[in-house]
Design a protein around this motif. Structure first.
Motif, PDB file in Angstrom:
ATOM      1  N   ASP A  50      39.035 -32.373 -31.653  1.00 26.53           N
ATOM      2  CA  ASP A  50      39.330 -30.597 -32.675  1.00 26.53           C
ATOM      3  C   ASP A  50      37.496 -30.321 -32.553  1.00 26.53           C
ATOM      4  O   ASP A  50      36.693 -31.465 -33.064  1.00 26.53           O
ATOM      5  CB  ASP A  50      39.780 -31.047 -34.189  1.00 26.53           C
ATOM      6  N   LEU A  51      38.104 -28.976 -32.949  1.00 29.78           N
ATOM      7  CA  LEU A  51      36.640 -28.613 -32.466  1.00 29.78           C
ATOM      8  C   LEU A  51      36.334 -27.284 -34.229  1.00 29.78           C
ATOM      9  O   LEU A  51      37.079 -26.362 -33.907  1.00 29.78           O
ATOM     10  CB  LEU A  51      36.458 -27.555 -31.207  1.00 29.78           C
TER      11      LEU A  51
ATOM     12  N   LEU B 225      34.979 -35.376 -34.589  1.00 30.91           N
ATOM     13  CA  LEU B 225      35.209 -33.520 -34.726  1.00 30.91           C
ATOM     14  C   LEU B 225      33.743 -32.792 -34.052  1.00 30.91           C
ATOM     15  O   LEU B 225      33.219 -33.586 -34.512  1.00 30.91           O
ATOM     16  CB  LEU B 225      35.177 -32.903 -36.449  1.00 30.91           C
ATOM     17  N   ILE B 226      33.884 -32.137 -33.631  1.00 27.83           N
ATOM     18  CA  ILE B 226      32.628 -31.378 -32.371  1.00 27.83           C
ATOM     19  C   ILE B 226      32.430 -29.995 -32.856  1.00 27.83           C
ATOM     20  O   ILE B 226      33.307 -29.370 -33.548  1.00 27.83           O
ATOM     21  CB  ILE B 226      33.047 -31.016 -30.725  1.00 27.83           C
ATOM     22  N   ALA B 227      31.019 -30.563 -33.757  1.00 26.92           N
ATOM     23  CA  ALA B 227      30.756 -28.674 -34.105  1.00 26.92           C
ATOM     24  C   ALA B 227      29.590 -28.339 -32.629  1.00 26.92           C
ATOM     25  O   ALA B 227      28.970 -28.689 -32.166  1.00 26.92           O
ATOM     26  CB  ALA B 227      29.006 -29.145 -34.866  1.00 26.92           C
ATOM     27  N   ALA B 228      30.318 -27.002 -32.677  1.00 29.99           N
ATOM     28  CA  ALA B 228      30.124 -26.103 -31.253  1.00 29.99           C
ATOM     29  C   ALA B 228      28.178 -25.438 -32.132  1.00 29.99           C
ATOM     30  O   ALA B 228      28.552 -23.926 -32.072  1.00 29.99           O
ATOM     31  CB  ALA B 228      30.885 -25.238 -30.911  1.00 29.99           C
ATOM     32  N   ALA B 229      27.540 -26.256 -31.677  1.00 31.68           N
ATOM     33  CA  ALA B 229      26.940 -25.507 -32.728  1.00 31.68           C
ATOM     34  C   ALA B 229      25.618 -24.714 -31.666  1.00 31.68           C
ATOM     35  O   ALA B 229      24.153 -24.435 -32.715  1.00 31.68           O
ATOM     36  CB  ALA B 229      25.532 -26.307 -33.821  1.00 31.68           C
ATOM     37  N   ASP B 230      25.510 -25.010 -30.660  1.00 28.89           N
ATOM     38  CA  ASP B 230      24.967 -24.227 -29.916  1.00 28.89           C
ATOM     39  C   ASP B 230      25.591 -23.228 -29.790  1.00 28.89           C
ATOM     40  O   ASP B 230      26.596 -22.131 -28.623  1.00 28.89           O
ATOM     41  CB  ASP B 230      24.832 -24.449 -28.243  1.00 28.89           C
TER      42      ASP B 230
ATOM     43  N   TRP C 294      36.300 -28.666 -23.294  1.00 32.92           N
ATOM     44  CA  TRP C 294      35.804 -30.216 -22.933  1.00 32.92           C
ATOM     45  C   TRP C 294      36.607 -31.022 -24.232  1.00 32.92           C
ATOM     46  O   TRP C 294      38.009 -31.848 -23.746  1.00 32.92           O
ATOM     47  CB  TRP C 294      34.581 -30.651 -23.380  1.00 32.92           C
ATOM     48  N   ALA C 295      37.141 -29.963 -25.182  1.00 36.79           N
ATOM     49  CA  ALA C 295      37.629 -30.869 -26.265  1.00 36.79           C
ATOM     50  C   ALA C 295      39.256 -30.030 -26.166  1.00 36.79           C
ATOM     51  O   ALA C 295      40.154 -31.626 -26.205  1.00 36.79           O
ATOM     52  CB  ALA C 295      37.226 -29.312 -27.655  1.00 36.79           C
ATOM     53  N   ALA C 296      39.227 -29.512 -25.740  1.00 38.59           N
ATOM     54  CA  ALA C 296      40.746 -29.752 -24.758  1.00 38.59           C
ATOM     55  C   ALA C 296      41.536 -30.525 -23.980  1.00 38.59           C
ATOM     56  O   ALA C 296      42.614 -31.152 -24.487  1.00 38.59           O
ATOM     57  CB  ALA C 296      41.548 -28.528 -24.378  1.00 38.59           C
ATOM     58  N   ARG C 297      40.612 -30.972 -22.986  1.00 46.53           N
ATOM     59  CA  ARG C 297      41.074 -31.572 -21.973  1.00 46.53           C
ATOM     60  C   ARG C 297      40.429 -33.863 -22.997  1.00 46.53           C
ATOM     61  O   ARG C 297      41.553 -33.731 -22.339  1.00 46.53           O
ATOM     62  CB  ARG C 297      39.724 -31.534 -20.886  1.00 46.53           C
ATOM     63  N   THR C 298      39.175 -33.722 -23.691  1.00 47.63           N
ATOM     64  CA  THR C 298      39.396 -34.915 -24.341  1.00 47.63           C
ATOM     65  C   THR C 298      40.451 -34.816 -25.746  1.00 47.63           C
ATOM     66  O   THR C 298      40.332 -36.403 -26.327  1.00 47.63           O
ATOM     67  CB  THR C 298      37.903 -35.038 -24.460  1.00 47.63           C
TER      68      THR C 298
END
Ligand code: GTP
Ligand code: MG
Length: 279
Positions: A134-135, A109-114, A127-131
């Motif tokens: 889940d985001l 799971l990626i956390a978009a904390a920027d 990137w999440a879509a390409r790889t």
């Protein structure tokens, strides 16, 4: 193994110049090349004094220094919470895409904390879509801490194996952003007491000693536990890895070798030394 081939190709000019200086017995020339490669003046002097004009001996010394930083990344927890920090543009977000690809079977799971830069969320979404990862993105007005809070809860309820936390680029002199990174750590620890389990400092090798100076304040301030050295494809400043190992005394878990999700490899002292100095 292709990453090492790529590293070897990228270092070929540097390697040839080093080899030529050795075979000509040109100590001054050798000193010049190694300093240009950003190994650092003092370190170059020490290495050349100890190796006494023998290339094999120099390779042994370099390999010995680098081997201190070679350690496989371990998954000590599930979910494993991994936070990325570093200066602007060092390669944090791209490294997240690479690690998400590498660790895909663990359920990432990626956390978009920027939440500092508007475009950052969009970049991660792509990137999440390409790889196929889940985001958790930031909702309007949400701060980085809130994104991390949501992400860790989602990771627990959704049985994710890894959470990769992207953060804004910063210099350790930016008090507001350093406080924000500290807050991310606090919030993570509130949800999962040991989290973040790893804080990875992402460093751009192509900025050499300058980048090293910029990144130096991070270790103490943010409890960095390991390094990722990016942009080692084709940089002439690859020698900076030696002062990096000396400065941080931390494992280099991965190296970045390009802009694609597959362009990542675990760090190997032996392969790196071979790419720099030849067989
Ligand atoms: N050649 C090369 N380029 C890289 C590598 N890693 C990242 N890049 C490029 O470096 C640039 C910055 O990468 P990002 O991942 O956006 O860096 P960042 O640290 O997230 O940047 P900020 O969020 O703005 O601080 C992009 O153009 C990437 O494609 C690498 O290993 N090799
Ligand atoms: Mg980024």
């Amino acid at each position: 193994m292709w990453p090492w081939k790529k590293l070897k190709e990228g270092f070929s000019r540097l390697r040839q110049r080093i080899a030529r200086a050795f075979s000509a017995g040109d100590r001054e020339g050798l000193e010049e090349v190694l300093i240009e490669a950003d190994i650092g003046v003092e370190c170059v002097q020490a290495l050349l004094n100890e190796s006494r004009g023998e290339k094999k001996k120099l390779a042994e010394l370099v390999s010995h220094i680098l081997s201190k930083a070679q350690k496989p990344f371990e998954f000590s927890s599930r979910p494993m919470i991994v936070m990325m920090v570093g200066t602007n543009g060092s390669g944090k977000t791209t490294t997240i895409a690479k690690l998400a690809t590498l660790w895909k079977p663990r359920k990432v799971l990626i956390a978009a904390a920027d939440t500092y830069r508007d475009a950052a969320g969009l970049q991660l979404e792509r990137w999440a879509a390409r790889t196929g990862t889940d985001l958790v993105s930031s909702e309007q007005g949400q701060d980085a801490g809130a994104v991390v809070y949501d992400s860790l809860h989602k990771a627990l309820s959704g049985d994710y194996g890894v959470v990769l936390i992207d953060t804004a680029g910063r210099l350790h002199t930016r008090k507001d952003l350093m406080a924000e990174a500290e807050k991310i750590r606090r919030v993570a620890a509130k949800v999962i007491p040991e989290a973040p389990h790893e804080v990875l400092l992402v460093m751009d090798a192509s900025t050499g000693q300058n980048g090293l100076r910029q990144a130096s304040g991070f270790g103490e301030a943010l409890g960095v536990t390991g390094l990722v050295i990016t942009k080692l494809d084709g940089t002439s400043k690859a020698g900076v890895i030696i002062p990096v190992v000396k400065r941080f005394s931390l494992p280099i878990y991965f190296i970045g070798l390009g802009e694609q999700p597959e362009d990542i490899a675990p760090f190997s002292a032996a392969e790196f030394t071979k790419a720099l100095l030849g067989e």
